[in-house]
Design an enzyme around this catalytic site. Structure first.
Site, PDB file in Angstrom:
ATOM      1  N   ASP A   4     -15.724  16.654   9.338  1.00 54.78           N
ATOM      2  CA  ASP A   4     -14.458  17.389   9.249  1.00 54.78           C
ATOM      3  C   ASP A   4     -14.310  18.317  10.453  1.00 54.78           C
ATOM      4  O   ASP A   4     -15.239  19.044  10.802  1.00 54.78           O
ATOM      5  CB  ASP A   4     -14.414  18.241   7.967  1.00 54.78           C
ATOM      6  CG  ASP A   4     -13.986  17.438   6.754  1.00 54.78           C
ATOM      7  OD1 ASP A   4     -13.415  16.342   6.938  1.00 54.78           O
ATOM      8  OD2 ASP A   4     -14.217  17.900   5.624  1.00 54.78           O
TER       9      ASP A   4
ATOM     10  N   THR B 150      -6.925  10.813  13.952  1.00 53.27           N
ATOM     11  CA  THR B 150      -8.372  10.744  14.114  1.00 53.27           C
ATOM     12  C   THR B 150      -8.750  10.302  15.539  1.00 53.27           C
ATOM     13  O   THR B 150      -9.848  10.595  16.006  1.00 53.27           O
ATOM     14  CB  THR B 150      -8.980   9.801  13.046  1.00 53.27           C
ATOM     15  OG1 THR B 150     -10.374   9.972  13.016  1.00 53.27           O
ATOM     16  CG2 THR B 150      -8.673   8.354  13.303  1.00 53.27           C
TER      17      THR B 150
ATOM     18  N   LYS C 227      -9.259   2.537  14.690  1.00 45.53           N
ATOM     19  CA  LYS C 227      -7.915   2.913  15.150  1.00 45.53           C
ATOM     20  C   LYS C 227      -7.912   3.108  16.669  1.00 45.53           C
ATOM     21  O   LYS C 227      -6.983   2.704  17.355  1.00 45.53           O
ATOM     22  CB  LYS C 227      -7.450   4.200  14.447  1.00 45.53           C
ATOM     23  CG  LYS C 227      -7.283   4.052  12.942  1.00 45.53           C
ATOM     24  CD  LYS C 227      -6.149   3.108  12.595  1.00 45.53           C
ATOM     25  CE  LYS C 227      -5.973   2.897  11.105  1.00 45.53           C
ATOM     26  NZ  LYS C 227      -5.013   1.832  10.782  1.00 45.53           N
TER      27      LYS C 227
ATOM     28  N   ASN D  47      -6.485  -3.278  -1.883  1.00 49.51           N
ATOM     29  CA  ASN D  47      -6.425  -1.870  -2.295  1.00 49.51           C
ATOM     30  C   ASN D  47      -4.994  -1.521  -2.724  1.00 49.51           C
ATOM     31  O   ASN D  47      -4.502  -0.429  -2.453  1.00 49.51           O
ATOM     32  CB  ASN D  47      -6.881  -0.975  -1.129  1.00 49.51           C
ATOM     33  CG  ASN D  47      -7.076   0.466  -1.550  1.00 49.51           C
ATOM     34  OD1 ASN D  47      -7.320   0.760  -2.718  1.00 49.51           O
ATOM     35  ND2 ASN D  47      -6.929   1.379  -0.610  1.00 49.51           N
TER      36      ASN D  47
ATOM     37  N   GLY E 151       0.816  -1.221   0.000  1.00 50.85           N
ATOM     38  CA  GLY E 151       0.000   0.000   0.000  1.00 50.85           C
ATOM     39  C   GLY E 151       0.845   1.265   0.000  1.00 50.85           C
ATOM     40  O   GLY E 151       2.074   1.216  -0.131  1.00 50.85           O
TER      41      GLY E 151
ATOM     42  N   SER F 293      -3.740   6.905  13.750  1.00 52.54           N
ATOM     43  CA  SER F 293      -4.141   8.136  13.064  1.00 52.54           C
ATOM     44  C   SER F 293      -4.494   9.213  14.069  1.00 52.54           C
ATOM     45  O   SER F 293      -4.991   8.921  15.169  1.00 52.54           O
ATOM     46  CB  SER F 293      -5.368   7.812  12.204  1.00 52.54           C
ATOM     47  OG  SER F 293      -6.016   8.991  11.815  1.00 52.54           O
TER      48      SER F 293
ATOM     49  N   TYR G 185     -14.215   3.952  10.607  1.00 56.71           N
ATOM     50  CA  TYR G 185     -12.793   3.770  10.288  1.00 56.71           C
ATOM     51  C   TYR G 185     -11.936   4.299  11.439  1.00 56.71           C
ATOM     52  O   TYR G 185     -11.047   3.628  11.959  1.00 56.71           O
ATOM     53  CB  TYR G 185     -12.420   4.499   8.984  1.00 56.71           C
ATOM     54  CG  TYR G 185     -10.956   4.863   8.948  1.00 56.71           C
ATOM     55  CD1 TYR G 185     -10.000   3.899   8.676  1.00 56.71           C
ATOM     56  CD2 TYR G 185     -10.534   6.159   9.256  1.00 56.71           C
ATOM     57  CE1 TYR G 185      -8.643   4.225   8.703  1.00 56.71           C
ATOM     58  CE2 TYR G 185      -9.190   6.485   9.288  1.00 56.71           C
ATOM     59  CZ  TYR G 185      -8.248   5.519   9.011  1.00 56.71           C
ATOM     60  OH  TYR G 185      -6.916   5.838   9.054  1.00 56.71           O
TER      61      TYR G 185
ATOM     62  N   TYR H  46      -0.572   9.164  12.666  1.00 59.60           N
ATOM     63  CA  TYR H  46      -0.259   9.992  11.503  1.00 59.60           C
ATOM     64  C   TYR H  46      -1.227  11.157  11.415  1.00 59.60           C
ATOM     65  O   TYR H  46      -2.419  11.007  11.630  1.00 59.60           O
ATOM     66  CB  TYR H  46      -0.425   9.228  10.183  1.00 59.60           C
ATOM     67  CG  TYR H  46       0.159   7.847  10.113  1.00 59.60           C
ATOM     68  CD1 TYR H  46       1.282   7.491  10.843  1.00 59.60           C
ATOM     69  CD2 TYR H  46      -0.428   6.897   9.277  1.00 59.60           C
ATOM     70  CE1 TYR H  46       1.810   6.218  10.750  1.00 59.60           C
ATOM     71  CE2 TYR H  46       0.094   5.623   9.180  1.00 59.60           C
ATOM     72  CZ  TYR H  46       1.202   5.282   9.922  1.00 59.60           C
ATOM     73  OH  TYR H  46       1.715   4.025   9.831  1.00 59.60           O
ATOM     74  N   PHE H  47      -0.718  12.292  10.983  1.00 61.15           N
ATOM     75  CA  PHE H  47      -1.585  13.405  10.631  1.00 61.15           C
ATOM     76  C   PHE H  47      -1.988  13.223   9.158  1.00 61.15           C
ATOM     77  O   PHE H  47      -2.602  12.214   8.847  1.00 61.15           O
ATOM     78  CB  PHE H  47      -0.931  14.733  11.055  1.00 61.15           C
ATOM     79  CG  PHE H  47      -1.151  14.916  12.548  1.00 61.15           C
ATOM     80  CD1 PHE H  47      -0.515  14.068  13.467  1.00 61.15           C
ATOM     81  CD2 PHE H  47      -2.063  15.827  13.042  1.00 61.15           C
ATOM     82  CE1 PHE H  47      -0.791  14.146  14.831  1.00 61.15           C
ATOM     83  CE2 PHE H  47      -2.336  15.920  14.401  1.00 61.15           C
ATOM     84  CZ  PHE H  47      -1.697  15.079  15.291  1.00 61.15           C
TER      85      PHE H  47
END
Ligand code: UFG
Length: 342
Positions: free
Chosen positions: A301, A129, A156, A37, A12, A127, A152, A180-181
């Site tokens: 968002d 997130t 995480k 993917n 990936g 993430s 999703y 991760y950003f």
């Protein structure tokens, strides 16, 4: 003898860039990927860049028997970097069970197979997130995690909770979760990069595909946020910087330098850019005009997200080097190479 690292999801986007950095740091790599993917062509591309074709096993990590068998055959591996996961935020809202099943079964089967076979080092692909809508910026690892908006994102967060329980119960096991950003950019060779299936969800591939004429117009999701130009702010980070951090994290585990059996690190640059900043920089870097239109906000968002990078700097001696210009020009070079070849 070289240390062997098992990389799940190694074909990936972030996985393949990390495999290159591992090879360049003299690790032996085994990639496990179900190619849901990604493509096996990545292996040739890795060879073109490094001169090495990593061992590849097509494997669905949801299959626990097969997973155990493969890990048993590689029981002398030193550790695992676990990238394999579904990652489309919107799809996860529509099909939550697909996401919980894939992302969590894969994690559980990997941990179980590692534990049975005594492979005790684990790096997790997490993430930003997990911070939900943060109250305090920049976000440090001490910020409270919140339930993410999407299934999703929640996979995480739940995965980190599973790792917390597991590392407490199995004292021999050490894990690092890398949050991760917004990873963008591509390898400087232009030979590998992000390859989204279908219509991209993320800003950067949408921009490059619009500029390449594959999409008609970029929709900018809202300009009424409480930010300098009204568009949301994110911490974009070059995928190669991100990949290098994984190698450092692996070395930290192998040298037993971690301070707790489960550590968390933000991976960002610490600098936030708005959507319009990214568009303007793209136009400058490529000397072209991008077709875009402001439309309404996208659900889920958050207005602003950018990292405090102090912990990674202090403990890993890592910080991101590449600037937004590099990120954008490498994404664009990759997009152009991709279109010229197909
Ligand atoms: N955006 C647009 N138009 C698009 C795509 C994105 O305006 O077509 C905007 C978004 O509204 C957002 C910004 O560009 O303001 C960045 O959006 P991305 O989809 O590229 O990235 P996100 O910050 O939404 O998502 C990223 C990761 C997810 C992760 C999330 C957590 O891609 O995996 O961060 O913060 F869950």
């Amino acid at each position: 003898m070289r240390s062997k690292i098992i990389v799940t999801g190694g074909c990936g986007y972030i996985g393949s860039h990390t495999v290159i950095e591992l090879i360049e740091n003299d690790f032996e790599v085994v990639i496990l990927d179900d190619l849901s993917n990604s493509t096996e062509k990545t292996l040739e591309r890795i060879n073109k860049i490094t001169g090495v074709t990593p061992e590849f096993i097509k494997l669905d990590l949801k299959n626990s028997l097969e997973t155990n068998k493969v890990f048993n055959e590689h029981k002398y591996a030193s550790g695992v970097i676990h990238f394999a996961a579904h990652k489309a935020v919107g799809e996860s809202v529509e099909q939550p069970l697909k996401y919980y099943k894939n992302n969590l079964y894969s994690l559980l089967n990997t941990l179980e197979a590692q534990s049975v076979n005594g492979i005790n080092n684990f790096i997790f692909s997490s993430s930003a997130t997990v911070y939900g809508t943060p109250d305090i910026l920049p976000i440090t690892e001490k910020n409270k995690t919140q339930r993410p908006f999407s299934p999703y994102g929640n996979t995480k967060k739940v995965a980190e909770e599973i790792l917390d329980d597991f590392t407490k119960s199995n004292k021999a096991f050490s894990a690092i979760s890398l949050r991760y950003f917004n990873p963008i950019g591509a390898h400087e060779s232009g030979k590998i990069g992000e390859l989204p299936n279908g219509i991209p969800n993320n800003l950067m591939p949408y921009i490059t595909q619009t500029a390449a004429g594959i999409r008609e117009k970029l929709m900018v999701y809202g300009n009424d946020y409480p930010t300098k130009d009204g568009t949301p702010i994110r911490d974009y980070i070059h995928v190669v910087d991100l990949a290098k951090a994984h190698v450092i994290a692996v070395k930290r585990l192998l040298k037993k330098e971690q301070e707790t059996t489960l550590e968390f690190f933000n991976l960002g640059t610490g600098v936030g850019y708005s959507v319009l900043d990214v568009i303007n920089t793209f136009e400058t870097v490529t000397n072209s005009k991008l077709n875009y239109e402001i439309t309404k906000r996208r659900d889920g968002d958050v207005p602003q997200l950018y990292a405090s990078t102090d912990l990674a700097k202090n403990k890993l001696d890592w910080s991101a080097n590449k600037k937004l210009d590099d990120m954008i020009s490498s994404s664009w070079a990759w997009e152009q190479n991709l279109r010229n070849k197909t």
